[in-house]
Write an enzyme that holds these catalytic residues in place. Structure first.
Site, PDB file in Angstrom:
ATOM      1  N   LYS A 177      -9.164  -6.275   9.027  1.00  0.00           N
ATOM      2  CA  LYS A 177      -9.214  -5.114   8.125  1.00  0.00           C
ATOM      3  C   LYS A 177      -8.937  -5.541   6.685  1.00  0.00           C
ATOM      4  O   LYS A 177      -9.644  -5.149   5.760  1.00  0.00           O
ATOM      5  CB  LYS A 177      -8.170  -4.077   8.563  1.00  0.00           C
ATOM      6  CG  LYS A 177      -7.945  -2.965   7.541  1.00  0.00           C
ATOM      7  CD  LYS A 177      -6.904  -1.953   7.990  1.00  0.00           C
ATOM      8  CE  LYS A 177      -5.468  -2.307   7.724  1.00  0.00           C
ATOM      9  NZ  LYS A 177      -4.993  -2.106   6.343  1.00  0.00           N
ATOM     10  N   ASN A 178      -7.868  -6.349   6.512  1.00  0.00           N
ATOM     11  CA  ASN A 178      -7.432  -6.642   5.149  1.00  0.00           C
ATOM     12  C   ASN A 178      -8.275  -7.691   4.427  1.00  0.00           C
ATOM     13  O   ASN A 178      -8.029  -8.002   3.262  1.00  0.00           O
ATOM     14  CB  ASN A 178      -5.950  -7.028   5.130  1.00  0.00           C
ATOM     15  CG  ASN A 178      -5.080  -5.805   5.378  1.00  0.00           C
ATOM     16  OD1 ASN A 178      -5.570  -4.666   5.370  1.00  0.00           O
ATOM     17  ND2 ASN A 178      -3.794  -6.017   5.619  1.00  0.00           N
ATOM     18  N   ARG A 229      -4.691   3.078  -0.400  1.00  0.00           N
ATOM     19  CA  ARG A 229      -4.209   2.343  -1.571  1.00  0.00           C
ATOM     20  C   ARG A 229      -5.157   1.252  -2.036  1.00  0.00           C
ATOM     21  O   ARG A 229      -5.358   1.045  -3.226  1.00  0.00           O
ATOM     22  CB  ARG A 229      -2.869   1.708  -1.251  1.00  0.00           C
ATOM     23  CG  ARG A 229      -1.698   2.611  -1.373  1.00  0.00           C
ATOM     24  CD  ARG A 229      -0.450   1.792  -1.271  1.00  0.00           C
ATOM     25  NE  ARG A 229      -0.458   0.710  -2.247  1.00  0.00           N
ATOM     26  CZ  ARG A 229      -0.067   0.838  -3.496  1.00  0.00           C
ATOM     27  NH1 ARG A 229       0.397   1.975  -3.935  1.00  0.00           N
ATOM     28  NH2 ARG A 229      -0.130  -0.189  -4.326  1.00  0.00           N
ATOM     29  N   CYS A 236       3.649   5.807  -0.811  1.00  0.00           N
ATOM     30  CA  CYS A 236       3.104   5.816   0.540  1.00  0.00           C
ATOM     31  C   CYS A 236       4.245   5.625   1.512  1.00  0.00           C
ATOM     32  O   CYS A 236       5.380   5.379   1.112  1.00  0.00           O
ATOM     33  CB  CYS A 236       2.001   4.784   0.711  1.00  0.00           C
ATOM     34  SG  CYS A 236       2.574   3.172   1.138  1.00  0.00           S
ATOM     35  N   ARG A 246       5.351   0.864  -3.718  1.00  0.00           N
ATOM     36  CA  ARG A 246       4.119   0.100  -3.914  1.00  0.00           C
ATOM     37  C   ARG A 246       3.466   0.331  -5.282  1.00  0.00           C
ATOM     38  O   ARG A 246       2.384   0.915  -5.386  1.00  0.00           O
ATOM     39  CB  ARG A 246       3.130   0.390  -2.787  1.00  0.00           C
ATOM     40  CG  ARG A 246       3.718   0.047  -1.430  1.00  0.00           C
ATOM     41  CD  ARG A 246       2.758   0.263  -0.316  1.00  0.00           C
ATOM     42  NE  ARG A 246       1.781  -0.791  -0.169  1.00  0.00           N
ATOM     43  CZ  ARG A 246       0.780  -0.751   0.697  1.00  0.00           C
ATOM     44  NH1 ARG A 246       0.614   0.284   1.462  1.00  0.00           N
ATOM     45  NH2 ARG A 246      -0.078  -1.746   0.783  1.00  0.00           N
ATOM     46  N   ASP A 280       1.894  -2.229 -11.220  1.00  0.00           N
ATOM     47  CA  ASP A 280       2.146  -2.840 -12.536  1.00  0.00           C
ATOM     48  C   ASP A 280       1.603  -4.270 -12.642  1.00  0.00           C
ATOM     49  O   ASP A 280       1.090  -4.673 -13.682  1.00  0.00           O
ATOM     50  CB  ASP A 280       3.657  -2.808 -12.845  1.00  0.00           C
ATOM     51  CG  ASP A 280       4.500  -3.461 -11.753  1.00  0.00           C
ATOM     52  OD1 ASP A 280       4.167  -3.273 -10.569  1.00  0.00           O
ATOM     53  OD2 ASP A 280       5.470  -4.165 -12.082  1.00  0.00           O
ATOM     54  N   ASP A 331       3.461  -7.164   8.125  1.00  0.00           N
ATOM     55  CA  ASP A 331       2.589  -6.326   8.958  1.00  0.00           C
ATOM     56  C   ASP A 331       2.824  -6.531  10.460  1.00  0.00           C
ATOM     57  O   ASP A 331       2.198  -5.846  11.280  1.00  0.00           O
ATOM     58  CB  ASP A 331       1.115  -6.592   8.631  1.00  0.00           C
ATOM     59  CG  ASP A 331       0.729  -6.042   7.260  1.00  0.00           C
ATOM     60  OD1 ASP A 331       1.494  -5.247   6.700  1.00  0.00           O
ATOM     61  OD2 ASP A 331      -0.350  -6.419   6.754  1.00  0.00           O
ATOM     62  N   ILE A 347       9.557  -7.527   2.011  1.00  0.00           N
ATOM     63  CA  ILE A 347       8.349  -7.225   1.220  1.00  0.00           C
ATOM     64  C   ILE A 347       8.326  -5.754   0.781  1.00  0.00           C
ATOM     65  O   ILE A 347       8.098  -5.454  -0.382  1.00  0.00           O
ATOM     66  CB  ILE A 347       7.055  -7.547   2.020  1.00  0.00           C
ATOM     67  CG1 ILE A 347       7.101  -8.970   2.585  1.00  0.00           C
ATOM     68  CG2 ILE A 347       5.819  -7.330   1.142  1.00  0.00           C
ATOM     69  CD1 ILE A 347       7.035 -10.086   1.579  1.00  0.00           C
ATOM     70  N   ARG A 366      -6.956   3.712  11.832  1.00  0.00           N
ATOM     71  CA  ARG A 366      -7.194   3.097  10.518  1.00  0.00           C
ATOM     72  C   ARG A 366      -7.284   1.579  10.644  1.00  0.00           C
ATOM     73  O   ARG A 366      -7.994   0.947   9.874  1.00  0.00           O
ATOM     74  CB  ARG A 366      -6.047   3.433   9.561  1.00  0.00           C
ATOM     75  CG  ARG A 366      -5.976   4.880   9.191  1.00  0.00           C
ATOM     76  CD  ARG A 366      -4.970   5.106   8.111  1.00  0.00           C
ATOM     77  NE  ARG A 366      -5.405   4.426   6.885  1.00  0.00           N
ATOM     78  CZ  ARG A 366      -4.831   4.591   5.705  1.00  0.00           C
ATOM     79  NH1 ARG A 366      -3.799   5.377   5.585  1.00  0.00           N
ATOM     80  NH2 ARG A 366      -5.286   3.965   4.646  1.00  0.00           N
TER      81      ARG A 366
HETATM   82  N1  EPU Z   1       4.181  -5.072  -5.959  1.00  0.00           N
HETATM   83  C1  EPU Z   1       4.686  -4.748  -7.193  1.00  0.00           C
HETATM   84  N2  EPU Z   1       3.788  -4.491  -8.208  1.00  0.00           N
HETATM   85  C2  EPU Z   1       2.452  -4.546  -8.017  1.00  0.00           C
HETATM   86  C3  EPU Z   1       1.944  -4.893  -6.755  1.00  0.00           C
HETATM   87  C4  EPU Z   1       2.842  -5.163  -5.722  1.00  0.00           C
HETATM   88  O1  EPU Z   1       5.891  -4.682  -7.403  1.00  0.00           O
HETATM   89  O2  EPU Z   1       1.713  -4.288  -8.982  1.00  0.00           O
HETATM   90  C5  EPU Z   1       5.126  -5.351  -4.859  1.00  0.00           C
HETATM   91  C6  EPU Z   1       4.982  -4.365  -3.694  1.00  0.00           C
HETATM   92  O3  EPU Z   1       5.702  -3.181  -3.932  1.00  0.00           O
HETATM   93  C7  EPU Z   1       5.539  -5.173  -2.551  1.00  0.00           C
HETATM   94  C8  EPU Z   1       5.105  -6.605  -2.880  1.00  0.00           C
HETATM   95  O4  EPU Z   1       4.823  -6.601  -4.283  1.00  0.00           O
HETATM   96  O5  EPU Z   1       6.952  -5.123  -2.578  1.00  0.00           O
HETATM   97  C9  EPU Z   1       3.891  -7.099  -2.131  1.00  0.00           C
HETATM   98  O6  EPU Z   1       2.842  -6.159  -2.222  1.00  0.00           O
HETATM   99  P1  EPU Z   1       1.310  -6.603  -2.167  1.00  0.00           P
HETATM  100  O7  EPU Z   1       0.681  -6.322  -3.476  1.00  0.00           O
HETATM  101  O8  EPU Z   1       1.239  -8.011  -1.653  1.00  0.00           O
HETATM  102  O9  EPU Z   1       0.734  -5.606  -1.069  1.00  0.00           O
HETATM  103  P2  EPU Z   1      -0.702  -4.908  -1.056  1.00  0.00           P
HETATM  104  O10 EPU Z   1      -1.702  -5.810  -1.666  1.00  0.00           O
HETATM  105  O11 EPU Z   1      -0.582  -3.533  -1.550  1.00  0.00           O
HETATM  106  C10 EPU Z   1      -1.479  -5.940   1.230  1.00  0.00           C
HETATM  107  C11 EPU Z   1      -1.934  -5.422   2.564  1.00  0.00           C
HETATM  108  C12 EPU Z   1      -0.751  -4.770   3.282  1.00  0.00           C
HETATM  109  C13 EPU Z   1       0.326  -5.842   3.465  1.00  0.00           C
HETATM  110  C14 EPU Z   1       0.721  -6.437   2.113  1.00  0.00           C
HETATM  111  C15 EPU Z   1       1.710  -7.580   2.201  1.00  0.00           C
HETATM  112  C16 EPU Z   1      -4.271  -4.873   2.297  1.00  0.00           C
HETATM  113  C17 EPU Z   1      -5.316  -3.832   2.221  1.00  0.00           C
HETATM  114  N3  EPU Z   1      -2.994  -4.446   2.383  1.00  0.00           N
HETATM  115  O12 EPU Z   1      -0.974  -4.819   0.505  1.00  0.00           O
HETATM  116  O13 EPU Z   1      -1.221  -4.354   4.551  1.00  0.00           O
HETATM  117  O14 EPU Z   1       1.449  -5.294   4.085  1.00  0.00           O
HETATM  118  O15 EPU Z   1      -0.457  -6.930   1.430  1.00  0.00           O
HETATM  119  O16 EPU Z   1       1.207  -8.600   3.000  1.00  0.00           O
HETATM  120  O17 EPU Z   1      -4.562  -6.062   2.264  1.00  0.00           O
HETATM  121  C18 EPU Z   1      -1.363  -2.960   6.448  1.00  0.00           C
HETATM  122  O18 EPU Z   1      -2.422  -3.545   6.738  1.00  0.00           O
HETATM  123  O19 EPU Z   1      -0.785  -2.175   7.251  1.00  0.00           O
HETATM  124  C19 EPU Z   1      -0.756  -3.197   5.138  1.00  0.00           C
HETATM  125  C20 EPU Z   1       0.151  -2.381   4.621  1.00  0.00           C
END
Ligand code: EPU
Length: 429
Positions: A22-23, A102, A126, A131, A134, A316, A338, A408
């Site tokens: 998915k990701n 998201r 969420c 999340r 920035d 995850d 995380i 999902r």
């Molecule tokens: N973060 C910030 N600022 C930002 C972006 C992220 O502070 O601008 C923080 C987040 O709050 C979190 C950490 O950085 O504490 C990591 O977040 P990340 O950006 O890596 O997460 P994401 O890209 O939103 C993806 C996956 C998630 C998975 C996370 C971590 C997809 C579509 N989603 O989310 O998957 O948990 O990486 O590996 O790839 C799921 O599939 O159930 C899922 C939630």
């Protein structure tokens, strides 16, 4: 709303075909916005999130064609999408759509890189934490974008195009890294991304972008270099196997006992999780068809685990491991680093008889001799599937409500588990 009914206590025996990730699928679909030619994606899982993103991209003018079933196709093949963003008709991604998923916020990068402007709703909170975005905004600014926040929207522009630059993430972010790579691919000049996420899905997307003519090196390491190109073309790419689905079924087998081949799974995508499963008393072996997991005699051993960015133990799989540990012979500790609020499954697991104590970001799990079925419900995808794992080992019947969370991210979950002997069925309505 559909529900899933499970009667626990049966070992899992057989084989389960692992779907495309998915990701990786979601950012790959979003990457189609970078070119006016057709991107063909194979091994796409049939998931609600894929359908939803299809609708979101449709709003920008993207056409998604799904060819009909061909001879030899089985439900395990995944499907093929032909995605064409020949003409982008709208550079706004509205709140009604972005708030549903998201990852759709990431369209900001290709829209900005190709069209010089994008207006994308802030995704909002969420179920697993705040999340923020920035760091995604910071990355785009480092490439010369001008960004304003107006009425809940991020309004980005880059008159004359994005310019290569240096991006150093203060924290590892998967979405930030995808965004930076997609924007840099069409920027003028070279970009260096430091402290990049090393998740396998990043490397898979970069691989596809390189097939489309991008010049990306170092994806899969924490230092990624991108040489911008003027234009990208179409390509064909097969989505890598889903490491979270793999780990989830591996933990289900560790929970119920039995012997299952996870077909098409690749151990290097989830070594840290496989090590933990082995430590908990299951046998894990790589075969040329995938990964075989079995647990015969002996119980489940307790473990201590802290989630971390790849190659660490994935957030995850945290909920699923917690479900497994509810039946361990002793006390386990799981620390979530995380997402600050990813413990929604704790109170639902307690409804099945689990003993879990939460203290800040650490959960202490006292293994119990038995779980007992109950009605449960969860508020996110991974939490929902952790309830399924617990239910498979619980005495009597468990009804998992709000199944749309499972749909999902898990393709045909009840079919895959029932083919291995689980008493599991979907109840429509
Ligand atoms: N973060 C910030 N600022 C930002 C972006 C992220 O502070 O601008 C923080 C987040 O709050 C979190 C950490 O950085 O504490 C990591 O977040 P990340 O950006 O890596 O997460 P994401 O890209 O939103 C993806 C996956 C998630 C998975 C996370 C971590 C997809 C579509 N989603 O989310 O998957 O948990 O990486 O590996 O790839 C799921 O599939 O159930 C899922 C939630």
């Amino acid at each position: 709303m559909d529900r899933i009914r499970i009667v626990g206590g049966r070992p899992l025996v057989g084989s389960i075909a692992i779907s495309g990730a998915k990701n990786a699928t979601l950012p790959l679909m979003i990457a189609s916005l970078l070119t006016d030619q057709t991107l063909v994606l194979d091994n796409v899982p049939r998931l609600a999130d894929v359908g939803l993103l299809q609708r979101i991209l449709g709003n920008h003018g993207v056409d998604v064609m799904v060819p009909g079933k061909r001879p030899g196709d089985t439900p395990d093949n995944g499907h093929t999408l032909h995605i064409s963003a020949a003409r982008i008709v709208d550079t706004t991604a509205p709140y009604e759509l972005v708030s549903k998923m998201r990852a759709s916020f990431w369209v900001i990068a290709p829209l900005l890189a190709r069209m010089g402007e994008a207006k994308v709703s802030l995704p909002g909170g969420c179920a697993i934490g705040t999340r923020p975005v920035d760091l995604l905004i910071m990355a785009l600014e480092r490439l010369g974008a001008k960004i304003d926040i107006d009425g809940g929207y991020v309004v980005a522009s880059a008159k004359g195009g994005l310019k290569g630059g240096e991006i150093r993430f203060p924290k590892v972010t998967v979405g930030g890294t995808h965004t930076a790579i997609m924007a840099a691919a069409l920027a003028n000049g070279s970009t260096l991304i430091e402290n990049a996420a090393r998740e396998p899905e990043i490397a898979d997307v970069a691989d596809c972008l390189n097939k489309m003519g991008a010049k990306i090196s170092g994806a899969g390491t924490s230092r990624i270099a991108v040489e911008g190109v003027a234009k990208l073309s179409g390509a064909r790419h097969s989505v890598l196997p889903d490491r979270i689905e793999t780990g989830t079924y591996a933990m289900a087998v560790a929970m119920t006992g039995g012997d299952v081949l996870l077909e098409g799974a690749r151990p290097e995508l989830l070594q840290s999780a496989l090590d933990v499963i082995a430590q908990s008393g299951s046998e894990v072996s790589a075969t040329n068809q995938g990964i075989r997991v079995s647990r015969k005699n002996g119980g489940i051993m307790p473990v201590e685990v802290t989630t971390a960015p790849f190659p660490g133990f994935p957030t995850d799989l945290q909920a699923q491991l917690m479900a497994l540990m509810t039946r361990a012979k002793g006390t386990s500790r799981i620390t979530e680093t995380i997402f600050e609020n990813r413990f929604m499954h704790v109170q639902e697991l307690a409804r099945l008889g689990a003993h879990i104590h939460l203290d800040g970001e650490t959960a202490t799990i006292e293994g119990v001799g038995k779980l007992k079925g109950a009605p449960v419900m969860a508020t996110d995808l991974r939490a929902s599937v952790s309830l399924v794992i617990a239910a498979l080992a619980a005495e009597g019947e468990t009804m998992v409500n709000r199944v749309y969370h499972l749909d999902r991210g898990f393709e045909r979950l009840e079919d895959k588990l029932s083919a291995c002997g689980a008493a599991i069925e979907r109840i429509s309505g």
